[in-house]
Write an enzyme that holds these catalytic residues in place. Structure first.
Site, PDB file in Angstrom:
ATOM      1  N   SER A 187      30.072 -39.682  23.590  1.00 19.10           N
ATOM      2  CA  SER A 187      30.435 -40.843  22.752  1.00 19.10           C
ATOM      3  C   SER A 187      29.516 -42.041  22.997  1.00 19.10           C
ATOM      4  CB  SER A 187      31.902 -41.205  22.967  1.00 19.10           C
ATOM      5  OG  SER A 187      32.183 -41.425  24.320  1.00 19.10           O
ATOM      6  N   LYS A 212      31.889 -36.841  27.785  1.00 19.69           N
ATOM      7  CA  LYS A 212      30.948 -37.732  28.467  1.00 19.69           C
ATOM      8  C   LYS A 212      30.990 -39.077  27.731  1.00 19.69           C
ATOM      9  CE  LYS A 212      27.147 -39.757  29.813  1.00 19.69           C
ATOM     10  NZ  LYS A 212      27.617 -41.130  29.764  1.00 19.69           N
ATOM     11  N   GLY A 265      25.659 -41.248  18.482  1.00 19.95           N
ATOM     12  CA  GLY A 265      24.744 -42.036  19.300  1.00 19.95           C
ATOM     13  C   GLY A 265      23.366 -42.028  18.675  1.00 19.95           C
ATOM     14  N   SER A 266      22.362 -42.148  19.513  1.00 16.43           N
ATOM     15  CA  SER A 266      21.003 -42.300  18.971  1.00 16.43           C
ATOM     16  C   SER A 266      20.405 -40.950  18.565  1.00 16.43           C
ATOM     17  CB  SER A 266      20.111 -42.955  20.023  1.00 16.43           C
ATOM     18  OG  SER A 266      19.993 -42.097  21.135  1.00 16.43           O
ATOM     19  N   GLU A 293      26.506 -37.823  14.479  1.00 18.09           N
ATOM     20  CA  GLU A 293      26.230 -38.992  13.640  1.00 18.09           C
ATOM     21  C   GLU A 293      25.291 -39.875  14.436  1.00 18.09           C
ATOM     22  OE1 GLU A 293      27.063 -38.965  10.585  1.00 18.09           O
ATOM     23  OE2 GLU A 293      28.368 -37.223  10.774  1.00 18.09           O
ATOM     24  N   CYS A 327      26.765 -49.040  13.650  1.00 15.82           N
ATOM     25  CA  CYS A 327      25.794 -48.089  13.103  1.00 15.82           C
ATOM     26  C   CYS A 327      25.512 -48.420  11.639  1.00 15.82           C
ATOM     27  CB  CYS A 327      26.323 -46.676  13.241  1.00 15.82           C
ATOM     28  SG  CYS A 327      28.053 -46.577  12.829  1.00 15.82           S
TER      29      CYS A 327
HETATM   30  P1  NAD Z   1      22.863 -43.231  23.056  1.00  6.53           P
HETATM   31  O1  NAD Z   1      22.250 -42.062  22.378  1.00  6.53           O
HETATM   32  O2  NAD Z   1      22.017 -44.015  23.998  1.00  6.53           O
HETATM   33  O3  NAD Z   1      24.114 -42.747  23.910  1.00  6.53           O
HETATM   34  C1  NAD Z   1      25.156 -41.999  23.327  1.00  6.53           C
HETATM   35  C2  NAD Z   1      25.785 -41.155  24.412  1.00  6.53           C
HETATM   36  O4  NAD Z   1      24.865 -40.130  24.785  1.00  6.53           O
HETATM   37  C3  NAD Z   1      26.128 -41.914  25.700  1.00  6.53           C
HETATM   38  O5  NAD Z   1      27.370 -41.468  26.183  1.00  6.53           O
HETATM   39  C4  NAD Z   1      25.004 -41.507  26.616  1.00  6.53           C
HETATM   40  O6  NAD Z   1      25.345 -41.600  27.976  1.00  6.53           O
HETATM   41  C5  NAD Z   1      24.831 -40.052  26.205  1.00  6.53           C
HETATM   42  N1  NAD Z   1      23.573 -39.423  26.604  1.00  6.53           N
HETATM   43  C6  NAD Z   1      22.356 -39.971  26.727  1.00  6.53           C
HETATM   44  N2  NAD Z   1      21.450 -39.024  27.088  1.00  6.53           N
HETATM   45  C7  NAD Z   1      22.121 -37.867  27.194  1.00  6.53           C
HETATM   46  C8  NAD Z   1      21.753 -36.515  27.517  1.00  6.53           C
HETATM   47  N3  NAD Z   1      20.503 -36.202  27.830  1.00  6.53           N
HETATM   48  N4  NAD Z   1      22.716 -35.573  27.511  1.00  6.53           N
HETATM   49  C9  NAD Z   1      23.981 -35.884  27.200  1.00  6.53           C
HETATM   50  N5  NAD Z   1      24.389 -37.139  26.879  1.00  6.53           N
HETATM   51  C10 NAD Z   1      23.471 -38.107  26.877  1.00  6.53           C
HETATM   52  O7  NAD Z   1      23.504 -44.161  21.935  1.00  6.53           O
HETATM   53  P2  NAD Z   1      24.284 -45.562  22.125  1.00  6.53           P
HETATM   54  O8  NAD Z   1      23.296 -46.605  22.549  1.00  6.53           O
HETATM   55  O9  NAD Z   1      25.515 -45.405  22.934  1.00  6.53           O
HETATM   56  O10 NAD Z   1      24.740 -45.852  20.637  1.00  6.53           O
HETATM   57  C11 NAD Z   1      23.894 -46.468  19.720  1.00  6.53           C
HETATM   58  C12 NAD Z   1      23.400 -45.480  18.695  1.00  6.53           C
HETATM   59  O11 NAD Z   1      24.503 -44.800  18.124  1.00  6.53           O
HETATM   60  C13 NAD Z   1      22.663 -46.122  17.554  1.00  6.53           C
HETATM   61  O12 NAD Z   1      21.521 -45.364  17.239  1.00  6.53           O
HETATM   62  C14 NAD Z   1      23.681 -46.052  16.399  1.00  6.53           C
HETATM   63  O13 NAD Z   1      23.104 -46.047  15.123  1.00  6.53           O
HETATM   64  C15 NAD Z   1      24.381 -44.784  16.715  1.00  6.53           C
HETATM   65  N6  NAD Z   1      25.704 -44.715  16.094  1.00  6.53           N
HETATM   66  C16 NAD Z   1      25.836 -43.982  14.945  1.00  6.53           C
HETATM   67  C17 NAD Z   1      27.061 -43.895  14.307  1.00  6.53           C
HETATM   68  C18 NAD Z   1      27.204 -43.099  13.040  1.00  6.53           C
HETATM   69  O14 NAD Z   1      28.328 -42.875  12.602  1.00  6.53           O
HETATM   70  N7  NAD Z   1      26.119 -42.640  12.443  1.00  6.53           N
HETATM   71  C19 NAD Z   1      28.158 -44.563  14.846  1.00  6.53           C
HETATM   72  C20 NAD Z   1      27.993 -45.296  16.024  1.00  6.53           C
HETATM   73  C21 NAD Z   1      26.758 -45.353  16.642  1.00  6.53           C
END
Ligand code: NAD
Length: 542
Positions: A187, A212, A265-266, A293, A327
Site C-alpha cells: 500500500s 506491506k 504506488g509508483s 494502480e 494520485c
Molecule cells: P511507492 O511505490 O514508493 O511505495 C508504495 C509501496 O511500495 C510502499 O509500501 C513501499 O514501501 C513499497 N515498496 C517499495 N519498493 C518495494 C519493493 N521492492 N517490493 C515491495 N514493496 C515495495 O509509492 P508511494 O510514494 O507510497 O505512493 C505514491 C505513488 O502512488 C504515486 O506515484 C501515485 O501516483 C501513486 N498512487 C496511485 C494511485 C492510483 O489509484 N493510481 C493511488 C494512490 C497513489
C-alpha cells in the site's frame, strides 16, 4: 446450515462530517489528536493475530513537525515475512470455507467501528502521520474507507448471483473460489482508505493477505489492522508486516504460493514487482494476478468557452489539496490565451489568500509533504523551472524543511508544452501551465493526449457542451477518470469507480465489481442426471 439466499442492499455513501468549531465531532477529534501527540505508541508486526517484535526498529514522525516522534515500529526480517506467508496459508482454509455472508458481516462491522467508535482515532492518526488536514482525513480515512467496505459487501452479492444456464439433463453451477495461495498487498502512503481496500477487497472474496504498509502511513494503517481484528477478522487472514519494501517483496515474491499482488504506488515499484514475477513464473503454482494502480500526470484542458473563475478554483483545489499528493491531482493545465489573464488573476488571488502550515490550525489549506525525499524532489523540479528560460514561476516557488516539509503551492507557466514538469509525475504541490493560442485548439488537444505516458485522470472545462463532448472523445484514452467542468480529484466509491489506463495501472476500478472479480478463480460444476450408457453416437448406429 442456513440455506437462505442473502443479498446486501446498495449502501449510501458515508456522510462527511463538517467539524465546525465547537461541534461534538471537532471536540472529540481535538482531544484524540492531543492524546496521540502526547502518547507515542509502539507498532509491532501482527502475524497470525499475534504481535511480533524484532530487533530492528524505526520511527514514525509528523511530516509537518518532524522532530516529533509518534511511534516506534518494528521492522520485519526475512524470518517474519516467511512467518506471515505461512500464517496466511494456514488461515486460507477456514477463511475461504466460511460463509461469504459472515465475511461480509466482518467488513460491515469494521465500517461501523470506523464510523463511530474509531472515527476520531482514524482521523487523528491520518492527520498526524500523513499530514492531512481534518477535511482531507475525514474524506479519506473515514468516509472512503467505510464506502469501500460497505460497497464491496454489496458488489460481492451481485457477483455471486451470476450463474450459468442449465440445459436438458444437466445442472450447471459456478463456484467462486478465492485464489489458491496468498495475496501480497503493497500500500502507498497517501490514502488510508486504499491501504484498507487493498486488503479487504481480496479478503472479502475469501483470500488471505500478507500486507506491506508504507512506512510513512504506519500510524493510521496500524489502527486499521487493530480495527479489522476487533471486527472479528480471524487470525492470519491479514498479516501486517512493516519494514523494508525491497526485503519483504523479495521474500513474498520468492514463494511458490504467491497468488496475486494488489498494489498501489509508483510505477517504479510496480514495474519492479511485475518483472520479478515474470522472471520467476515457472516457479509459481498458478499465474499470479497482478493488479496495480500507479502514477499519473493529470490534466485540466480549458476550452475558450470556459468560465475563468471555475477553472481557477478547480485547478487550485485539484492541484494543491493534500499538497498535490493525490494520485488524481492536477499537475498540468492547458489554457487558451484569450482566457489566461482572468484565469491567472484568479489563481494568483487564491495563492495569496490560501495559508500553509500545521494541520492543527484549521485555517491552513496546505500542509506538509510526506517526507524529506518528497520535499527535495519537489524543490528540484521548482529549481529546474527557476533556472529555465522556458518557464516562469508566478506563485509559490519556495520551500522550508527546518520544522516540517513545507513546499509552497507553486504555479509554473511554460512556453514549452513538453517541459519536464509537463511530462513527469512530481507528486507534490506543483502545477505547470501551458498557454495556447486559441486557433491551435486541436493541436493542443493532441499535445495533451500525447505528452505523458500516463492515463489516470483529466478534466475539460467548457460552456460549449458540444465542444466538451468532442474533447471527451478525442481524449478517450488519456484518462480512466474523466471530468467535464469539475476538478479531476475526489472520486467517490460507487459513484465514480476509480482507476487509470496506459502507464497508470491495470485499471481494475477499486471499490467495484471489476476489482473484486480479479480475486476469484471460478470453478464450473456440471452435473449430468442420466449419464451415457452407450459409447456409440446415433449416427454410428443402423
Ligand atoms: P511507492 O511505490 O514508493 O511505495 C508504495 C509501496 O511500495 C510502499 O509500501 C513501499 O514501501 C513499497 N515498496 C517499495 N519498493 C518495494 C519493493 N521492492 N517490493 C515491495 N514493496 C515495495 O509509492 P508511494 O510514494 O507510497 O505512493 C505514491 C505513488 O502512488 C504515486 O506515484 C501515485 O501516483 C501513486 N498512487 C496511485 C494511485 C492510483 O489509484 N493510481 C493511488 C494512490 C497513489
Amino acid at each position: 446450515m442456513n440455506n437462505a439466499i442473502y443479498n446486501f442492499q446498495l449502501p449510501a455513501n458515508e456522510p462527511v462530517l463538517e467539524y465546525k468549531n465547537e461541534s461534538p465531532e471537532r471536540k472529540q477529534l481535538e482531544a484524540e489528536i492531543q492524546k496521540q501527540i502526547l502518547n507515542p505508541i509502539e507498532i509491532p508486526l501482527i502475524i497470525g493475530g499475534k504481535e511480533v517484535r524484532t530487533s530492528q526498529t524505526g520511527q514514525v514522525r509528523m511530516p509537518h513537525n518532524h522532530s516529533h516522534v509518534l511511534a516506534t515500529y518494528y521492522k520485519a526480517t526475512e524470518k517474519e515475512v516467511q512467518m506471515a506467508i505461512d500464517s496466511s496459508l494456514a488461515a486460507h482454509r477456514i477463511w475461504s470455507d466460511l460463509s461469504w455472508t459472515v465475511r461480509a458481516s466482518i467488513l460491515l462491522k469494521a465500517a461501523e467501528l470506523i464510523s463511530g467508535k474509531y472515527r476520531a482515532v482514524m482521523n487523528a492518526a491520518t492527520m498526524l502521520g500523513q499530514s492531512k488536514n481534518m477535511y482531507q482525513a475525514e474524506i479519506d480515512s473515514v468516509c472512503e474507507t467505510i464506502d469501500f467496505l460497505k460497497f464491496n459487501a454489496y458488489f460481492v452479492s451481485q457477483i455471486y448471483e451470476m450463474q450459468p444456464r442449465s440445459a436438458f439433463n444437466q445442472l450447471n453451477k459456478m463456484e467462486f473460489r478465492p485464489l489458491e495461495g496468498f495475496v501480497f498487498t503493497v500500500s502507498p502512503f497517501n490514502f488510508t482508505s486504499i491501504a484498507s481496500n487493498l486488503n479487504m477487497a481480496p479478503v472479502m472474496m475469501g483470500n488471505v493477505t500478507v500486507w506491506k504498509p508504507a512506512t510513512t502511513s504506519l500510524l493510521s494503517n496500524y489502527y486499521l489492522m487493530k480495527i479489522f481484528q476487533e471486527a472479528g477478522l480471524p487470525d492470519g487472514v491479514i498479516n501486517f508486516v512493516p519494514g523494508s519494501g525491497a526485503l519483504i517483496g523479495k521474500v513474498a515474491l520468492a514463494s511458490p504460493d504467491l497468488a496475486g499482488i494488489h498494489f498501489t504506488g509508483s510505477n517504479q515499484t510496480f514495474n519492479y514487482l511485475w518483472k520479478e514475477v515474470a522472471s520467476q513464473l515457472p516457479h509459481y503454482k498458478s499465474y499470479p494476478r497482478l493488479i496495480g494502480e500507479t502514477g499519473g500526470k493529470n490534466f485540466i484542458f480549458v476550452h475558450p468557452t470556459a468560465e475563468p473563475k471555475e477553472v481557477a478554483v478547480n485547478a487550485y483545489r485539484g492541484a494543491f489539496e493534500y499538497q498535490g499528493q493525490k494520485c488524481s491531482a492536477v499537475s498540468r493545465m492547458y489554457v487558451p490565451v484569450s482566457l489566461w489573464p482572468e484565469v491567472k488573476e484568479e489563481l494568483i488571488r487564491i495563492s495569496e489568500d490560501a495559508e500553509m502550515g500545521d494541520i492543527l490550525d484549521p485555517i491552513n489549506f496546505i500542509n506538509a509533504v510526506i517526507d524529506e525525499g518528497s520535499f527535495d524532489n519537489c524543490m528540484n523540479y521548482i529549481d529546474y523551472a527557476k533556472d529555465s528560460a522556458e518557464a516562469e514561476i508566478i506563485a509559490g516557488g519556495k520551500g522550508n524543511k527546518s520544522v516540517g516539509y513545507y513546499v509552497e503551492p507553486t504555479l509554473i507557466v511554460t512556453t514549452n508544452p513538453k517541459f519536464k514538469s509537463m511530462e513527469e509525475e512530481i507528486f507534490g504541490p506543483v502545477l505547470t501551465i501551458f498557454v495556447y493560442e486559441d486557433k491551435k485548439l486541436q493541436e493542443t488537444i493532441n499535445l495533451c493526449n500525447t505528452t505523458s505516458p500516463y492515463g489516470l485522470t483529466g478534466a475539460v472545462f467548457a460552456r460549449d457542451r458540444v465542444a466538451a463532448s468532442a474533447m471527451c472523445e478525442q481524449l478517450r484514452y488519456a484518462a480512466g477518470n474523466f471530468y467535464i467542468n469539475d476538478k479531476p480529484t475526489g472520486a467517490i466509491v460507487g459513484l465514480q469507480p476509480f482507476g487509470g489506463s496506459r502507464a497508470s495501472g491495470t485499471n481494475d476500478k477499486a471499490g467495484g465489481e471489476f476489482n473484486l472479480i480479479r480475486w476469484i478463480s471460478p470453478r464450473t460444476i456440471k452435473e449430468t442426471f442420466q449419464p451415457a450408457t452407450e459409447y456409440r453416437y446415433c449416427y454410428m448406429m443402423e
